[in-house]
Scaffold this active site. Structure first.
Site, mmCIF file in Angstrom:
data_model
loop_
_atom_site.group_PDB
_atom_site.id
_atom_site.type_symbol
_atom_site.label_atom_id
_atom_site.label_comp_id
_atom_site.label_asym_id
_atom_site.label_seq_id
_atom_site.Cartn_x
_atom_site.Cartn_y
_atom_site.Cartn_z
ATOM 1 N N ALA A 5 -5.582 41.495 19.494
ATOM 2 C CA ALA A 5 -6.096 40.125 19.447
ATOM 3 C C ALA A 5 -5.509 39.405 20.663
ATOM 4 O O ALA A 5 -4.342 39.594 20.973
ATOM 5 C CB ALA A 5 -5.628 39.445 18.170
ATOM 6 N N TYR A 47 8.103 41.426 20.285
ATOM 7 C CA TYR A 47 8.647 40.155 19.792
ATOM 8 C C TYR A 47 9.315 40.265 18.418
ATOM 9 O O TYR A 47 10.036 39.377 17.994
ATOM 10 C CB TYR A 47 7.583 39.039 19.775
ATOM 11 N N GLU A 48 9.071 41.382 17.724
ATOM 12 C CA GLU A 48 9.735 41.574 16.427
ATOM 13 C C GLU A 48 11.223 41.883 16.603
ATOM 14 O O GLU A 48 11.975 41.894 15.631
ATOM 15 C CB GLU A 48 9.075 42.729 15.671
ATOM 16 N N HIS A 84 5.581 45.321 17.613
ATOM 17 C CA HIS A 84 5.600 44.394 18.756
ATOM 18 C C HIS A 84 7.014 44.206 19.303
ATOM 19 O O HIS A 84 7.989 44.179 18.548
ATOM 20 C CB HIS A 84 5.100 43.004 18.341
ATOM 21 N N MET A 140 0.320 39.645 23.265
ATOM 22 C CA MET A 140 1.737 40.024 23.121
ATOM 23 C C MET A 140 1.911 41.514 22.824
ATOM 24 O O MET A 140 2.885 41.908 22.190
ATOM 25 C CB MET A 140 2.364 39.216 21.986
ATOM 26 N N SER A 141 0.977 42.334 23.246
ATOM 27 C CA SER A 141 1.059 43.755 22.877
ATOM 28 C C SER A 141 0.392 44.622 23.928
ATOM 29 O O SER A 141 0.179 44.202 25.065
ATOM 30 C CB SER A 141 0.370 43.960 21.517
ATOM 31 N N SER A 176 -3.649 43.036 15.731
ATOM 32 C CA SER A 176 -3.493 42.011 14.689
ATOM 33 C C SER A 176 -4.822 41.692 14.041
ATOM 34 O O SER A 176 -5.785 41.356 14.733
ATOM 35 C CB SER A 176 -2.964 40.703 15.295
ATOM 36 N N HIS A 225 -1.332 31.672 14.205
ATOM 37 C CA HIS A 225 -1.489 33.065 13.771
ATOM 38 C C HIS A 225 -2.652 33.220 12.791
ATOM 39 O O HIS A 225 -3.342 34.242 12.806
ATOM 40 C CB HIS A 225 -0.176 33.552 13.145
ATOM 41 N N ASN A 227 -8.867 33.234 20.118
ATOM 42 C CA ASN A 227 -8.701 31.790 20.341
ATOM 43 C C ASN A 227 -8.813 31.527 21.837
ATOM 44 O O ASN A 227 -8.624 32.440 22.639
ATOM 45 C CB ASN A 227 -7.344 31.310 19.816
HETATM 46 N N1 ADE Z 1 -2.825 36.712 20.521
HETATM 47 C C1 ADE Z 1 -3.874 35.995 20.139
HETATM 48 N N2 ADE Z 1 -3.970 34.878 20.839
HETATM 49 C C2 ADE Z 1 -2.930 34.876 21.694
HETATM 50 C C3 ADE Z 1 -2.478 33.987 22.670
HETATM 51 N N3 ADE Z 1 -3.094 32.850 22.928
HETATM 52 N N4 ADE Z 1 -1.393 34.313 23.351
HETATM 53 C C4 ADE Z 1 -0.762 35.457 23.115
HETATM 54 N N5 ADE Z 1 -1.123 36.320 22.214
HETATM 55 C C5 ADE Z 1 -2.206 36.043 21.496
#
Ligand code: ADE
Length: 314
Positions: free
Chosen positions: A122, A94-95, A92, A229-230, A35, A287, A253
């Protein structure tokens, strides 16, 4: 006898063999851009180069995520004209794709001739020492969904790709990890970057919601350094067919680990309504910040590419 998976991959391969210029048809390195990390595509030389949309390739799962273009890019990297194929825009779970369909692009890469895959993503930082902008080389992962049976290799085994029970204890290639650390040391970090290179464990979660504070605490206690998530489904598919794997997370983050303000603590100091609202909202993942951190990293990649002795595309 060929199974349905192999048949679909053969059809996709047939399409690419008809479209991709012969000199780009046999990439040895496959790259999956995470991402906001599609900027990696800029590192591919302008010529020779060929791209095709996922939607044009038979059976290829389409990418639906905002910020993910969804194309396969064939080209070469400097300085040795190394032939590569990039997934610009990731698929992904989740899609709504099945976890098995995430294996499709990786297996297609294998059939194209890829023997080493580099996966970027990410991720949210769980390790208290990590800062936004840090990079983490994966040396292990926690596949929570997989432990519960949501696994990319579930179902009839694709014998022509790999064995029924593949080992994952050595999933992340030690030599490639060492190479990254070595090259990182060589990079001129005086360009103003405070980014640090880490190495650790990635926890795969299904998404698309970000984790709660309690979930972050669980993941940290289980030994995860970052969460995302990947990546893990792709890594499993790659190891199944015996590719060498390098995976790198960009910390976009910091996940919140501490419990939030309590509703039953009526004596809480300074508990004006605004303070509480701020405390609840602070640190919420979103996001946009993930995409922004990716763009910033991509800009710095361009800077470091011009630095002397640079030898790695981060
Ligand atoms: N991608 C970026 N930050 C994330 C988070 N906190 N949890 C899951 N996927 C993420």
């Amino acid at each position: 006898m060929e199974n349905a998976t192999s048949q679909r991959i053969a059809e996709a391969l047939h399409y690419l063999q008809a479209k991709v210029p012969p000199k780009l048809q046999q990439p040895i390195i496959g790259i999956i851009c995470g991402s906001g990390l599609n900027g990696l595509a800029e590192a591919v030389l302008p010529e020779p180069r060929f791209e095709t949309l996922y939607t044009d390739i038979p059976h290829f799962p389409p990418s639906t995520v905002q910020g993910h273009a969804g194309k396969l890019l064939f080209g070469v990297f400097e300085p040795d004209a190394l032939p590569v194929v990039l997934m610009v825009g990731r698929i992904h779970f989740y899609e709504g794709h099945s976890i098995q369909s995430i294996t499709f692009p990786v297996r297609l890469m294998k059939r194209l001739g890829v023997d080493t895959i580099i996966v970027t993503n990410a991720a949210g930082g769980l390790n208290e020492d990590y800062a936004v902008g840090d990079l983490m080389v994966l040396n292990d992962h926690i596949n929570l969904a997989g432990l519960a049976g949501i696994h990319p290799l579930r179902g009839p085994n694709a014998d022509d790709f790999g064995v029924r029970f593949p080992a994952l204890s050595d999933a992340y290639d030690l030599d490639l990890r060492r190479l990254v650390h070595h090259l990182w040391k060589e990079l001129d970090r005086d360009a103003g970057s405070t980014r640090r290179l880490r190495e650790g464990t990635y926890a795969f979660v299904g998404g698309p919601s970000y984790e709660t504070r309690a979930e972050c605490r669980i993941l940290r206690r289980l030994g995860a350094d970052v969460v995302g998530m990947s990546t893990v489904p792709e890594i499993i598919a790659a190891r199944h067919c015996n590719m060498r794997v390098l995976a790198i997370s960009l910390v976009t983050n910091n996940a919140l680990l501490e419990a939030g303000p309590r509703g039953d603590d009526v004596q809480i100091q300074g508990s004006s309504r605004q303070d509480l609202t701020k405390a609840i909202q602070e640190g919420r993942a979103n996001h946009d910040e993930v995409i922004d951190a990716g763009k910033k990293a991509a800009r710095e990649v361009q800077v470091s590419r011009t630095a002397p002795n640079q030898g790695i595309i981060i």
